[in-house]
Design a protein around this motif. Structure first.
Motif: not given
Length: 277
Positions: A43-46, A48-55
């Protein structure tokens, strides 16, 4: 209740598509022998690939990018190296993402390997279908209770499992979502007449609809880690969730790859145009 502009809903759609990608990759990685920490790293890799942050990461001190809840864990299971998935496990993956300050949140139930009892497939099916029944109730003029009524009504119409009943989890439910992950209003998965009908659904309303069912009790308890929630009677559970926006053109399921087009068509509903298409 926070009412979103079309531009804000477009940003939430971007976050929702990241969540959909997280689920695709985590589902593929949920194989016997993998640990729940392995899934968290996927999940962390996905993200990062999309330039998103985890909520989820850091939310109230939560230590994971996703929640990984196995078997009798209803929600908020913490990813770790010790929990190794086994064939026959039932796994809920709750994932979220933030794009430009706007949130997406969704959950799926995954069957790990083989050897699952038929009633587990039915448990997941009923949970997922009740979610879609709730999504179909996101219409202009309806009220919050109409979603709760649709979710509960679907569950109650289904044949009972061998354990005697489906428990609609009482302590957790859906919620508003937008500039924060959890916002008003709280959305019950059953009707509590003491709460009244709730706010009217208007364009700009965004809700996370997330039924959780067990094969027994609706009662839960939280473990000493202050996160992991289990059923009181040890029966297994299922959790499904989507983030849904109501627009002037109708509903749009922000965390579904197709915007909910295929499933809501079964209810005679045409979804709103995808702002990112």
């Amino acid at each position: 209740m926070e009412i979103k502009t079309p531009e804000q809903i477009a940003k939430m759609r971007a976050a929702g598509l990241v969540v959909a990608a997280m689920h695709r990759e985590c589902r593929a990685a949920a194989v016997p022998g993998a640990t729940t920490k392995d899934l968290d790293e996927v999940a962390a890799k996905v993200l990062a690939e999309h330039g998103a942050k985890p909520n989820f990461l850091g939310y109230g001190g939560f230590p994971g990018n996703i929640c990984t809840s196995v078997n009798d864990v209803v929600v908020h299971g913490i990813p770790n190296r010790e929990t190794e998935l086994r064939s026959g496990d039932l796994l809920s993956i709750d994932a979220g993402a933030i794009v430009d300050g706007w949130h997406g949140d969704a959950a799926i139930t995954v069957f790990v390997g083989e050897g699952h009892a038929p009633e587990l497939y039915e448990l997941s099916r009923v949970t997922e279908e009740s979610m879609w029944a709730g999504a179909a109730a996101v219409r202009k003029g309806n009220r919050l209770v109409d979603i709760s009524k649709a979710v509960e009504g679907y569950v109650r119409r289904q044949p009972r499992p061998s354990t005697g009943k489906y428990g609609i989890i009482e302590d957790y439910g859906g919620h508003g979502i937008g500039s924060e992950m959890h916002m008003d209003p709280h959305l019950l998965n059953y009707v509590d007449r003491r709460r009244g009908r709730g706010p009217k659904l208007v364009p700009g309303t965004c809700l996370a609809i997330e039924p959780m069912l067990s094969l027994g009790t609706p009662k839960t308890h939280t473990l000493a880690d202050e996160w992991t929630v289990k059923t009181n009677d040890g029966t297994w559970s299922s959790h499904w969730e989507h983030t849904v926006a109501l627009t002037e053109q109708g509903p749009l399921v922000l965390t579904a790859s197709d915007g909910g087009k295929a499933r809501l068509a079964e209810y005679g509903i045409t979804v709103a145009p995808d702002p990112l298409a």
